[in-house]
Design a protein around this motif. Sequence first.
Motif, mmCIF file in Angstrom:
data_model
loop_
_atom_site.group_PDB
_atom_site.id
_atom_site.type_symbol
_atom_site.label_atom_id
_atom_site.label_comp_id
_atom_site.label_asym_id
_atom_site.label_seq_id
_atom_site.Cartn_x
_atom_site.Cartn_y
_atom_site.Cartn_z
ATOM 1 N N UNK A 31 0.743 -1.330 0.125
ATOM 2 C CA UNK A 31 0.030 0.135 0.029
ATOM 3 C C UNK A 31 0.874 1.255 -0.027
ATOM 4 N N UNK A 32 2.044 1.202 0.724
ATOM 5 C CA UNK A 32 2.596 2.468 1.101
ATOM 6 C C UNK A 32 4.297 2.461 0.297
ATOM 7 N N UNK A 33 4.764 3.587 0.186
ATOM 8 C CA UNK A 33 6.216 3.518 -0.104
ATOM 9 C C UNK A 33 7.156 3.631 1.420
ATOM 10 N N UNK A 34 8.431 3.616 1.173
ATOM 11 C CA UNK A 34 9.166 3.809 2.415
ATOM 12 C C UNK A 34 9.279 5.069 2.968
ATOM 13 N N UNK A 35 8.782 5.957 2.379
ATOM 14 C CA UNK A 35 8.673 7.244 2.778
ATOM 15 C C UNK A 35 7.529 7.575 3.780
ATOM 16 N N UNK A 36 6.646 6.592 3.704
ATOM 17 C CA UNK A 36 5.482 6.554 4.721
ATOM 18 C C UNK A 36 5.322 5.478 5.497
ATOM 19 N N UNK A 37 6.513 4.794 5.718
ATOM 20 C CA UNK A 37 6.799 3.592 6.750
ATOM 21 C C UNK A 37 5.950 3.436 8.017
ATOM 22 N N UNK A 38 6.005 4.853 8.706
ATOM 23 C CA UNK A 38 5.675 5.319 10.052
ATOM 24 C C UNK A 38 3.997 5.230 9.909
ATOM 25 N N UNK A 39 3.431 5.546 8.925
ATOM 26 C CA UNK A 39 1.844 5.602 8.764
ATOM 27 C C UNK A 39 1.451 4.135 8.431
ATOM 28 N N UNK A 40 2.215 3.512 7.536
ATOM 29 C CA UNK A 40 1.835 2.154 7.138
ATOM 30 C C UNK A 40 1.863 1.093 8.401
ATOM 31 N N UNK A 41 2.927 1.346 9.273
ATOM 32 C CA UNK A 41 3.025 0.625 10.777
ATOM 33 C C UNK A 41 1.780 1.056 11.504
ATOM 34 N N UNK A 42 1.372 2.238 11.537
ATOM 35 C CA UNK A 42 0.405 2.474 12.468
ATOM 36 C C UNK A 42 -0.912 1.985 12.036
ATOM 37 N N UNK A 43 -1.245 1.937 10.811
ATOM 38 C CA UNK A 43 -2.717 1.582 9.985
ATOM 39 C C UNK A 43 -2.760 0.094 9.526
ATOM 40 N N UNK A 44 -1.486 -0.700 10.080
ATOM 41 C CA UNK A 44 -1.386 -2.120 9.594
ATOM 42 C C UNK A 44 -1.477 -2.450 8.072
ATOM 43 N N UNK A 45 -0.435 -1.822 7.531
ATOM 44 C CA UNK A 45 0.088 -2.026 5.988
ATOM 45 C C UNK A 45 1.277 -2.356 5.927
ATOM 46 N N UNK A 46 1.818 -2.494 4.808
ATOM 47 C CA UNK A 46 3.135 -2.904 4.151
ATOM 48 C C UNK A 46 3.553 -1.726 3.323
ATOM 49 N N UNK A 47 4.789 -1.686 3.041
ATOM 50 C CA UNK A 47 5.443 -0.897 2.080
ATOM 51 C C UNK A 47 5.951 -1.832 0.950
ATOM 52 N N UNK A 48 6.142 -1.316 -0.239
ATOM 53 C CA UNK A 48 6.619 -2.016 -0.947
ATOM 54 C C UNK A 48 7.891 -2.791 -0.746
ATOM 55 N N UNK A 49 9.109 -2.022 -0.002
ATOM 56 C CA UNK A 49 9.882 -2.705 0.193
ATOM 57 C C UNK A 49 10.044 -3.490 1.353
ATOM 58 N N UNK A 50 9.046 -3.667 2.269
ATOM 59 C CA UNK A 50 8.694 -4.878 2.985
ATOM 60 C C UNK A 50 8.191 -5.919 2.300
ATOM 61 N N UNK A 51 7.360 -5.807 1.597
ATOM 62 C CA UNK A 51 6.818 -6.749 0.629
ATOM 63 C C UNK A 51 7.882 -7.535 0.001
ATOM 64 N N UNK A 52 8.900 -6.957 -0.555
ATOM 65 C CA UNK A 52 9.888 -7.238 -1.506
ATOM 66 C C UNK A 52 10.945 -8.038 -0.551
ATOM 67 N N UNK A 53 11.054 -7.623 0.847
ATOM 68 C CA UNK A 53 11.680 -8.133 1.950
ATOM 69 C C UNK A 53 11.493 -9.608 2.352
ATOM 70 N N UNK A 54 10.010 -9.515 2.404
ATOM 71 C CA UNK A 54 9.498 -10.702 2.747
ATOM 72 C C UNK A 54 9.691 -11.879 1.624
ATOM 73 N N UNK A 55 9.711 -11.441 0.432
ATOM 74 C CA UNK A 55 9.783 -12.503 -0.722
ATOM 75 C C UNK A 55 11.109 -13.011 -0.885
ATOM 76 N N UNK A 56 11.944 -12.071 -0.661
ATOM 77 C CA UNK A 56 13.483 -12.638 -0.536
ATOM 78 C C UNK A 56 13.748 -13.492 0.573
#
Length: 309
Positions: free
Chosen positions: A223-248
């Motif tokens: 849902x989010x990009x890393x620049x909004x990682x704090x917001x992502x964590x607050x509302x229960x979502x992932x950033x593109x980087x986090x999703x890719x890290x999970x895949x790796x």
Amino acid sequence: MRELTVLGTASQVPTRHRNHNGYLLRWDDEVILFDPGEGTQRQMLLAGQAVTPLRRVCITHFHGDHSLGLPGIIQRISLDKVPHPVAMHFPAGGREFFDRLRHATSFYDVADLSPEPVSDGFRVETSAGPLTALPLRHSIETYGYRLAEPDGRRMVPSLLAAHGITGPMVGELQRTGSAGRVTLEQVSAPRPGQRFAFVMDTGLCENVFRLAEGADLLVIESTFLAEDAAMAAQVGHLTAGQAASVARQSGVRTLLLTHFSQRYADSTRFLDEARAEFDGDIVLAEDLMRVPVPPRLGSTDDRASASRR
């Protein structure tokens, strides 16, 4: 055919180019609709997909962008007189929401639905293998799904010939595990089952990795990009980087990013951010695209090698 049709890729609200969520997985005879958001019935029409083959519908959670299309799908199942039961999977704590959507309006109801709520440890056998669900970390009860084909064995023609196995003897080997003194293991090789994982609205948690482990195709929110990682964590979502890290970390073969926030005008930024974390195949989801499940790996050793990448 093993293929995912992407019906919608938006998050909270649709945009001019992205419908609300919707993902149709065709896995041989098992056809599963995941998270039918508003407009899914029309998106299926545009994608050339009918409701008749549907065997089950899986809802991750009862936010509107993941479930407001359910009434239309159920009414279409009834209208088209789908001749077999259609299983309905959804968080057990959301049964009230399911019942409301099930009877959202008046219609001539002949749909043969089989409500099968999910809870932690949920598992059901399908024609494609076991479908399991695990709880995720979001603002309401939410589950991710995983479909795992059982491992098997493939016959090796050169080994069959070396042992003089031909004709009906091959079938006997497959049925009973032996033909005379020749065993199945002597003339075959491991054939790993294929795996599919579906992870929507969630913050990073252990079950995200458990669902994604060794997946041939991982469909995951970004849902989010890393620049909004704090917001992502607050509302229960992932950033593109986090999703890719999970895949790796999980040895995923093909990563499909979706569920994009409307706040970002340039969706290629999601791909750029993910590419910095994962060098495997990445698909940036677009409405109505079709994504094949990657070809089967040749052996369990191949899967192990892929998992170490």
